[in-house]
Write an enzyme that holds these catalytic residues in place. Structure first.
Site, PDB file in Angstrom:
ATOM      1  CB  ALA A  33      35.924  71.327  80.917  1.00 16.05           C
ATOM      2  CG  ASN A  34      36.224  72.577  75.454  1.00 16.00           C
ATOM      3  OD1 ASN A  34      36.444  71.555  74.931  1.00 16.00           O
ATOM      4  ND2 ASN A  34      37.215  73.467  75.728  1.00 16.00           N
ATOM      5  NE  ARG A  35      27.905  70.871  74.789  1.00 14.25           N
ATOM      6  CZ  ARG A  35      27.279  70.307  75.899  1.00 14.25           C
ATOM      7  NH1 ARG A  35      27.572  69.104  76.397  1.00 14.25           N
ATOM      8  NH2 ARG A  35      26.623  71.102  76.559  1.00 14.25           N
ATOM      9  CB  ALA A  99      38.306  72.593  72.226  1.00 16.15           C
TER      10      ALA A  99
END
Ligand code: CTP
Ligand code: CA
Length: 221
Positions: A33-35, A99
């Site tokens: 995943a990402n932030r 994102a």
């Protein structure tokens, strides 16, 4: 009460917005995943709806509430996000704030990966995800105005100008994600169009969304 038409300049328009991260599975219990929090994308969906647009928000897993009056399609992976976006066409406006994971694990394990005694740590083989912004920018049903984001940690404007060309979108909202932008409440962006670069001041994400929605309404007027 009904708002005067001038207050709803996007009435009759359909806007497609993406928001949040994507989750790319490794095995049934793990993912990459990402932030991204979804704050900026969700605020844009809300701002476009406030100007009268019918909004479809395709969102990865986020903790944000659904913006009122917006149709929310929840997905997890980049491939699901692409399918949901294509399924939402035609649209007059597309704003791709998600994102999206650039890569996914090439072969998702069907069972949980196990630590075998004495065995080495696994290596993950990655493969490229589809580019949703580029796909929509070159689509047979291309939305009339396609807006991408550019998340950069250096040479922000330079990279974003190149990204606008590469993706084939109309505008790019460039932001420096080296600080606390991801997950934070404020954003400092540059709007890159065919006409040039506009530097916007640091604003709360809601205000960035309202300003962008107003610019979109003016461009479509
Ligand atoms: N994007 C997309 N699909 C992808 C990757 C990115 O639609 N697979 C979109 C994002 O939603 C954003 C824009 O493309 O609107 C730019 O994303 P960004 O990550 O900044 O650019 P990339 O082209 O992925 O390049 P890099 O990450 O290497 O800077
Ligand atoms: Ca990327």
């Amino acid at each position: 009460a009904l708002l005067a038409p001038a207050a709803r300049p996007l009435a009759g328009r359909h806007a497609l917005v993406t928001s949040g991260p994507t989750h790319e599975p490794i095995d049934p219990v793990r993912y990459i995943a990402n932030r991204s929090s979804g704050k900026q994308g969700h605020a844009i969906a809300a701002a476009l709806a406030a100007l009268g647009a019918r909004v479809t928000l395709v969102s990865g897993p986020v903790a944000q509430p659904d913006p009122p009056g917006v149709t929310v399609v929840r997905i997890e992976t980049a491939r699901e996000m692409l399918a949901a976006c294509e399924g939402a066409l035609p649209a007059d406006i597309a704003v791709m704030a998600a994102a999206v994971a650039d890569w996914r694990v090439a072969r998702e394990a069907g069972q949980k990966l196990k630590k075998e005694p004495g065995a080495e740590a696994p290596s993950l083989m990655m493969t490229l995800n589809p580019d949703i912004l580029a796909t929509l920018s070159h689509h047979a049903q291309r939305p009339g105005l396609v807006v991408g984001f550019a998340a950069e940690t250096e040479k922000v404007v330079e990279h974003a100008i190149a990204k606008r060309r590469r993706k084939g979108c109309d505008w790019i909202v460039a932001n420096d994600v080296s600080g606390t932008v991801m997950g934070g409440d404020a954003n400092t962006v540059h709007l890159i169009t065919a006409a040039g670069v506009e530097d916007w001041p640091e604003l709360p994400k809601g205000a960035v969304a309202e300003r962008l929605a107003a610019r979109i309404a003016a461009a479509l007027a």
